[in-house]
Motif scaffolding. Structure first.
Motif, PDB file in Angstrom:
ATOM      1  N   MET A  63       2.619  -8.488   1.161  1.00  0.00           N
ATOM      2  CA  MET A  63       2.509  -8.541  -0.294  1.00  0.00           C
ATOM      3  C   MET A  63       3.840  -8.071  -0.860  1.00  0.00           C
ATOM      4  N   LYS A  85      -2.282 -10.205  -6.273  1.00  0.00           N
ATOM      5  CA  LYS A  85      -2.847  -8.957  -6.783  1.00  0.00           C
ATOM      6  C   LYS A  85      -1.934  -8.493  -7.911  1.00  0.00           C
ATOM      7  N   ALA A  87       0.564  -6.435  -9.719  1.00  0.00           N
ATOM      8  CA  ALA A  87       1.544  -5.472  -9.200  1.00  0.00           C
ATOM      9  C   ALA A  87       1.210  -4.053  -9.664  1.00  0.00           C
ATOM     10  N   ASP A  89      -1.580  -2.737  -9.783  1.00  0.00           N
ATOM     11  CA  ASP A  89      -2.659  -2.202  -8.950  1.00  0.00           C
ATOM     12  C   ASP A  89      -2.239  -1.956  -7.506  1.00  0.00           C
ATOM     13  N   CYS A  90      -1.027  -2.303  -7.146  1.00  0.00           N
ATOM     14  CA  CYS A  90      -0.551  -2.079  -5.774  1.00  0.00           C
ATOM     15  C   CYS A  90      -0.183  -0.614  -5.601  1.00  0.00           C
ATOM     16  N   ARG A  91      -0.730   0.001  -4.580  1.00  0.00           N
ATOM     17  CA  ARG A  91      -0.560   1.433  -4.358  1.00  0.00           C
ATOM     18  C   ARG A  91       0.124   1.775  -3.041  1.00  0.00           C
ATOM     19  N   GLU A  92       0.086   0.849  -2.080  1.00  0.00           N
ATOM     20  CA  GLU A  92       0.594   1.129  -0.735  1.00  0.00           C
ATOM     21  C   GLU A  92       1.990   0.550  -0.548  1.00  0.00           C
ATOM     22  N   TYR A 106       4.389  -4.240  -0.139  1.00  0.00           N
ATOM     23  CA  TYR A 106       3.184  -3.419  -0.185  1.00  0.00           C
ATOM     24  C   TYR A 106       2.285  -3.692   1.021  1.00  0.00           C
ATOM     25  N   ASP A 108      -0.965  -3.342   0.479  1.00  0.00           N
ATOM     26  CA  ASP A 108      -2.209  -3.701  -0.207  1.00  0.00           C
ATOM     27  C   ASP A 108      -2.696  -5.081   0.227  1.00  0.00           C
ATOM     28  N   ALA A 129       2.034  -9.351  -7.953  1.00  0.00           N
ATOM     29  CA  ALA A 129       2.374  -9.197  -6.535  1.00  0.00           C
ATOM     30  C   ALA A 129       1.808 -10.427  -5.826  1.00  0.00           C
ATOM     31  N   GLN A 131       1.560 -12.748  -1.877  1.00  0.00           N
ATOM     32  CA  GLN A 131       1.633 -12.747  -0.418  1.00  0.00           C
ATOM     33  C   GLN A 131       1.795 -14.201   0.040  1.00  0.00           C
TER      34      GLN A 131
END
Length: 152
Positions: A63, A85, A87, A89-92, A106, A108, A129, A131
């Protein structure tokens, strides 16, 4: 995020800067048979990458998000699945933002999967975001357009 057929591209010229200029280039050239290359159609404002791409399994596709550029992905002669997703909300974060390459990666998982068929395009804005490259076992031609985001 936008997903549509190439013949409908003109509907998005107002909201995607430089898209009209890219489509003029696209319609005047045989990108399927042109050698793979990177072209700057308008300096750093509009960059076209023509790539021969080897699809991967979903777990091997990362991602990613961009801050400066809008990303348009066009699989030319094979379908490709792309994850999406927000961006925000992307946490990892797995690879911190690289300003020179304008990308952050990410770990995620996508919240939506898109089947982008040959003859279609997907537009990912900096707030999206995505992928790309999910097409295990497929080799195909792909166009990746980078457009400087001037919406703000």
């Amino acid at each position: 995020m936008i997903l549509d057929n190439l013949e409908n591209a003109s509907a998005y010229f107002e909201c995607v800067p430089q898209f009209e200029q890219f489509m003029k280039f696209f319609n005047e050239n045989d990108l399927l048979n042109m050698p793979a290359c990177k072209l700057r159609l308008a300096g750093d404002e509009l960059i076209v990458n023509i790539v021969d791409f080897a699809g991967k399994a979903e777990q091997n596709c990362r991602m990613e998000a961009h801050k400066e550029y809008i990303d348009i992905q066009i699989p030319m002669n094979a379908d490709e699945t792309m994850g999406w997703k927000s961006a925000a909300d992307c946490r990892e974060v797995t690879t911190e933002y690289n300003e020179q390459k304008d990308v952050e990666f990410y770990g995620d998982k996508a919240t939506a999967m898109l089947n982008v068929q040959a003859g279609q395009f997907a537009v990912f804005f900096p707030e999206d975001a995505h992928q790309p490259g999910i097409a295990e076992g497929k080799s195909y031609r792909k166009i990746i357009v980078k457009i400087k985001d001037t919406r703000n």
